[in-house]
Motif scaffolding. Structure first.
Motif, PDB file in Angstrom:
ATOM      1  N   ILE A 197      42.088   1.636  50.725  1.00 35.80           N
ATOM      2  CA  ILE A 197      41.191   2.503  49.960  1.00 35.80           C
ATOM      3  C   ILE A 197      39.766   1.991  50.092  1.00 35.80           C
ATOM      4  CG2 ILE A 197      40.599   3.438  47.700  1.00 35.80           C
ATOM      5  CD1 ILE A 197      43.450   3.059  46.828  1.00 35.80           C
ATOM      6  N   VAL A 198      38.831   2.923  50.242  1.00 40.58           N
ATOM      7  CA  VAL A 198      37.406   2.590  50.220  1.00 40.58           C
ATOM      8  C   VAL A 198      36.750   3.430  49.131  1.00 40.58           C
ATOM      9  CG1 VAL A 198      35.229   2.632  51.479  1.00 40.58           C
ATOM     10  CG2 VAL A 198      37.333   2.018  52.676  1.00 40.58           C
ATOM     11  N   SER A 199      36.050   2.790  48.222  1.00 40.60           N
ATOM     12  CA  SER A 199      35.349   3.500  47.147  1.00 40.60           C
ATOM     13  C   SER A 199      33.869   3.141  47.182  1.00 40.60           C
ATOM     14  CB  SER A 199      35.945   3.132  45.783  1.00 40.60           C
ATOM     15  OG  SER A 199      37.258   3.639  45.650  1.00 40.60           O
ATOM     16  N   ILE A 200      33.033   4.173  47.166  1.00 38.97           N
ATOM     17  CA  ILE A 200      31.585   3.986  47.252  1.00 38.97           C
ATOM     18  C   ILE A 200      30.936   4.659  46.041  1.00 38.97           C
ATOM     19  CG2 ILE A 200      29.525   4.441  48.626  1.00 38.97           C
ATOM     20  CD1 ILE A 200      31.383   4.648  51.076  1.00 38.97           C
ATOM     21  N   PRO A 201      30.249   3.903  45.191  1.00 40.73           N
ATOM     22  CA  PRO A 201      29.613   4.515  44.013  1.00 40.73           C
ATOM     23  C   PRO A 201      28.498   5.478  44.413  1.00 40.73           C
ATOM     24  CG  PRO A 201      28.881   2.254  44.283  1.00 40.73           C
ATOM     25  CD  PRO A 201      29.971   2.459  45.295  1.00 40.73           C
ATOM     26  N   ILE A 202      28.381   6.561  43.667  1.00 40.24           N
ATOM     27  CA  ILE A 202      27.340   7.552  43.904  1.00 40.24           C
ATOM     28  C   ILE A 202      26.311   7.446  42.783  1.00 40.24           C
ATOM     29  CG2 ILE A 202      26.828  10.015  44.115  1.00 40.24           C
ATOM     30  CD1 ILE A 202      29.709  10.420  45.037  1.00 40.24           C
ATOM     31  N   PHE A 203      25.069   7.249  43.163  1.00 42.30           N
ATOM     32  CA  PHE A 203      23.998   7.073  42.181  1.00 42.30           C
ATOM     33  C   PHE A 203      23.200   8.364  42.010  1.00 42.30           C
ATOM     34  CE2 PHE A 203      24.978   2.824  43.585  1.00 42.30           C
ATOM     35  CZ  PHE A 203      24.790   2.023  42.470  1.00 42.30           C
ATOM     36  N   SER A 204      22.662   8.549  40.831  1.00 48.23           N
ATOM     37  CA  SER A 204      21.752   9.663  40.594  1.00 48.23           C
ATOM     38  C   SER A 204      20.443   9.392  41.318  1.00 48.23           C
ATOM     39  CB  SER A 204      21.512   9.846  39.090  1.00 48.23           C
ATOM     40  OG  SER A 204      20.935   8.666  38.543  1.00 48.23           O
ATOM     41  N   ILE A 205      19.679  10.459  41.566  1.00 47.38           N
ATOM     42  CA  ILE A 205      18.394  10.343  42.248  1.00 47.38           C
ATOM     43  C   ILE A 205      17.280  10.400  41.212  1.00 47.38           C
ATOM     44  CG2 ILE A 205      16.941  11.272  44.064  1.00 47.38           C
ATOM     45  CD1 ILE A 205      19.678  10.338  45.026  1.00 47.38           C
ATOM     46  N   GLY A 206      16.420   9.395  41.203  1.00 49.14           N
ATOM     47  CA  GLY A 206      15.333   9.394  40.237  1.00 49.14           C
ATOM     48  C   GLY A 206      14.842   7.991  39.962  1.00 49.14           C
ATOM     49  N   PRO A 207      13.910   7.862  39.027  1.00 48.73           N
ATOM     50  CA  PRO A 207      13.321   6.550  38.727  1.00 48.73           C
ATOM     51  C   PRO A 207      14.303   5.558  38.107  1.00 48.73           C
ATOM     52  CG  PRO A 207      12.570   8.211  37.166  1.00 48.73           C
ATOM     53  CD  PRO A 207      13.296   8.943  38.243  1.00 48.73           C
ATOM     54  N   SER A 208      15.317   6.082  37.393  1.00 48.06           N
ATOM     55  CA  SER A 208      16.312   5.208  36.750  1.00 48.06           C
ATOM     56  C   SER A 208      17.706   5.624  37.208  1.00 48.06           C
ATOM     57  CB  SER A 208      16.199   5.303  35.224  1.00 48.06           C
ATOM     58  OG  SER A 208      14.911   4.927  34.790  1.00 48.06           O
ATOM     59  N   PRO A 209      18.081   5.264  38.429  1.00 50.02           N
ATOM     60  CA  PRO A 209      19.378   5.693  38.951  1.00 50.02           C
ATOM     61  C   PRO A 209      20.542   5.076  38.194  1.00 50.02           C
ATOM     62  CG  PRO A 209      18.361   4.088  40.425  1.00 50.02           C
ATOM     63  CD  PRO A 209      17.336   4.440  39.403  1.00 50.02           C
ATOM     64  N   GLU A 210      21.582   5.867  38.022  1.00 52.20           N
ATOM     65  CA  GLU A 210      22.809   5.391  37.395  1.00 52.20           C
ATOM     66  C   GLU A 210      23.999   5.962  38.160  1.00 52.20           C
ATOM     67  OE1 GLU A 210      23.139   6.849  33.438  1.00 52.20           O
ATOM     68  OE2 GLU A 210      22.784   8.933  33.980  1.00 52.20           O
ATOM     69  N   ILE A 211      25.138   5.314  38.015  1.00 51.82           N
ATOM     70  CA  ILE A 211      26.330   5.761  38.737  1.00 51.82           C
ATOM     71  C   ILE A 211      26.893   6.994  38.060  1.00 51.82           C
ATOM     72  CG2 ILE A 211      28.671   5.150  39.434  1.00 51.82           C
ATOM     73  CD1 ILE A 211      27.778   2.266  39.662  1.00 51.82           C
ATOM     74  N   ILE A 212      26.950   8.093  38.816  1.00 48.65           N
ATOM     75  CA  ILE A 212      27.435   9.356  38.254  1.00 48.65           C
ATOM     76  C   ILE A 212      28.706   9.843  38.944  1.00 48.65           C
ATOM     77  CG2 ILE A 212      25.174  10.122  37.461  1.00 48.65           C
ATOM     78  CD1 ILE A 212      24.892  11.751  40.006  1.00 48.65           C
ATOM     79  N   GLY A 213      29.195   9.072  39.913  1.00 50.18           N
ATOM     80  CA  GLY A 213      30.416   9.487  40.597  1.00 50.18           C
ATOM     81  C   GLY A 213      30.847   8.450  41.616  1.00 50.18           C
ATOM     82  N   VAL A 214      31.931   8.767  42.310  1.00 50.68           N
ATOM     83  CA  VAL A 214      32.475   7.854  43.323  1.00 50.68           C
ATOM     84  C   VAL A 214      32.973   8.661  44.513  1.00 50.68           C
ATOM     85  CG1 VAL A 214      34.161   6.038  43.826  1.00 50.68           C
ATOM     86  CG2 VAL A 214      33.230   6.262  41.515  1.00 50.68           C
ATOM     87  N   LEU A 215      32.652   8.192  45.705  1.00 48.69           N
ATOM     88  CA  LEU A 215      33.161   8.759  46.950  1.00 48.69           C
ATOM     89  C   LEU A 215      34.303   7.859  47.423  1.00 48.69           C
ATOM     90  CD1 LEU A 215      33.053  10.566  49.507  1.00 48.69           C
ATOM     91  CD2 LEU A 215      31.240   9.057  50.362  1.00 48.69           C
ATOM     92  N   ASN A 216      35.505   8.426  47.534  1.00 46.88           N
ATOM     93  CA  ASN A 216      36.693   7.654  47.883  1.00 46.88           C
ATOM     94  C   ASN A 216      37.279   8.080  49.222  1.00 46.88           C
ATOM     95  OD1 ASN A 216      37.064   6.178  45.255  1.00 46.88           O
ATOM     96  ND2 ASN A 216      37.287   8.276  44.504  1.00 46.88           N
ATOM     97  N   PHE A 217      37.813   7.103  49.950  1.00 46.62           N
ATOM     98  CA  PHE A 217      38.589   7.340  51.167  1.00 46.62           C
ATOM     99  C   PHE A 217      39.916   6.607  51.015  1.00 46.62           C
ATOM    100  CE2 PHE A 217      34.160   7.590  52.265  1.00 46.62           C
ATOM    101  CZ  PHE A 217      34.068   8.686  53.117  1.00 46.62           C
ATOM    102  N   ASP A 218      41.009   7.252  51.348  1.00 46.39           N
ATOM    103  CA  ASP A 218      42.294   6.563  51.299  1.00 46.39           C
ATOM    104  C   ASP A 218      43.111   6.909  52.534  1.00 46.39           C
ATOM    105  OD1 ASP A 218      44.122   8.912  50.725  1.00 46.39           O
ATOM    106  OD2 ASP A 218      42.912   9.009  48.909  1.00 46.39           O
ATOM    107  N   ALA A 219      43.972   5.976  52.930  1.00 49.51           N
ATOM    108  CA  ALA A 219      44.790   6.140  54.129  1.00 49.51           C
ATOM    109  C   ALA A 219      46.117   5.421  53.938  1.00 49.51           C
ATOM    110  CB  ALA A 219      44.065   5.587  55.358  1.00 49.51           C
ATOM    111  N   THR A 220      47.127   5.903  54.633  1.00 48.40           N
ATOM    112  CA  THR A 220      48.424   5.231  54.574  1.00 48.40           C
ATOM    113  C   THR A 220      48.440   3.997  55.460  1.00 48.40           C
ATOM    114  OG1 THR A 220      49.246   6.687  56.330  1.00 48.40           O
ATOM    115  CG2 THR A 220      49.674   7.364  54.050  1.00 48.40           C
TER     116      THR A 220
END
Length: 258
Positions: A197-220
């Motif tokens: 599994i690979v998980s990459i945090p997604i940040f908001s765009i702006g002066p005070s970025p915060e984590i608003i989501g995650v981009l995930n990849f998974d494989a068998t």
């Protein structure tokens, strides 16, 4: 219909009727707010000029205003949500296409985007399919690779081959019996076939970025089978993912404001 063949009158009438209805709908959509003005003028006319305006006039006008106000209020919100979901899915599809097809098919590589709602991580879109198609399994920032990426605020790669296919008890620490990565039994039943599994945090765009989501990849398959099968593959993969996550950040920001 052959070139130059006259259009049947019945077809002409039907086509003309559709155009008229479309124009009426567009007109009403644009000028719905004027119905409030009309109601106000009717009330003023009745009060100041002592006109006796029938009650049904107010009822019909108000009902018509309500019917048009409902779609004007909720339709744009629904359209933006559906548009954002579809765009996200297209981005995920294009991102997976950069992986060699034979490798992608062999390890059943998939990707998804989660949106953060407080401590919860909710599935927004996935390609080509969701690990949990019905969306019944919930995740938090304290659970799984996705939660670990949020807490660390950086991409996380997990190799799960040693646990792949094993029962839930294999995740429990022998000393305190706490499961690895905070995964519950139900979550493990939906992910026990995964090898990496690979998980990459997604940040908001702006002066005070915060984590608003995650981009995930998974494989068998293991990460060596698809992420490190050749030199520079991992580096190029993360470069593309980092560019994509900025676009996803904008999409998630619009979703959170809907």
């Amino acid at each position: 219909m052959a070139l130059g063949t006259p259009v049947p009158p019945r077809f002409q009438r039907h086509h003309t009727g559709q155009k008229i209805l479309q124009r009426i709908a567009i007109f009403l959509w644009r000028y719905t707010l004027w119905l409030n003005v009309i109601v106000g003028l009717l009330l003023l006319a009745e009060r100041w000029f002592l006109f006796r305006i029938a009650t049904w006039v107010f009822i019909v006008t108000s009902a018509f205003a309500i019917m048009l106000a409902i779609p004007q209020t909720f339709a744009p919100r629904f359209i933006r949500s559906r548009f954002g979901d579809e765009i996200t899915r297209i981005i995920l599809e294009d991102l997976l296409q950069t992986v060699e097809p034979s490798i992608r098919d062999r390890v059943h590589l998939r990707c998804n985007v989660m949106i953060r709602d407080g401590s919860a991580l909710k599935m927004l879109a996935a390609y080509p399919e969701k690990t949990d198609p019905m969306g019944t399994v919930s995740w938090t920032v304290e659970q799984g690779c996705c939660g670990l990426a949020v807490r660390r605020q950086e991409p996380v790669v997990l190799n799960l081959v040693e646990f792949q296919g094993k029962p839930y008890d294999a995740l429990l620490d022998p000393e305190d019996e706490l499961p690895k990565w905070g995964i519950t039994r139900e979550q493990w039943e939906h992910t026990r076939d995964l090898g990496s599994i690979v998980s990459i945090p997604i940040f908001s765009i702006g002066p005070s970025p915060e984590i608003i989501g995650v981009l995930n990849f998974d494989a068998t398959g293991s990460q060596q089978e698809w992420l490190e099968y050749a030199p520079d593959v991992k580096e190029q993969f993360f470069k593309r993912a980092m560019v994509v996550r900025r676009v996803l950040g904008l999409i998630l920001m619009s979703q959170k404001t809907i």
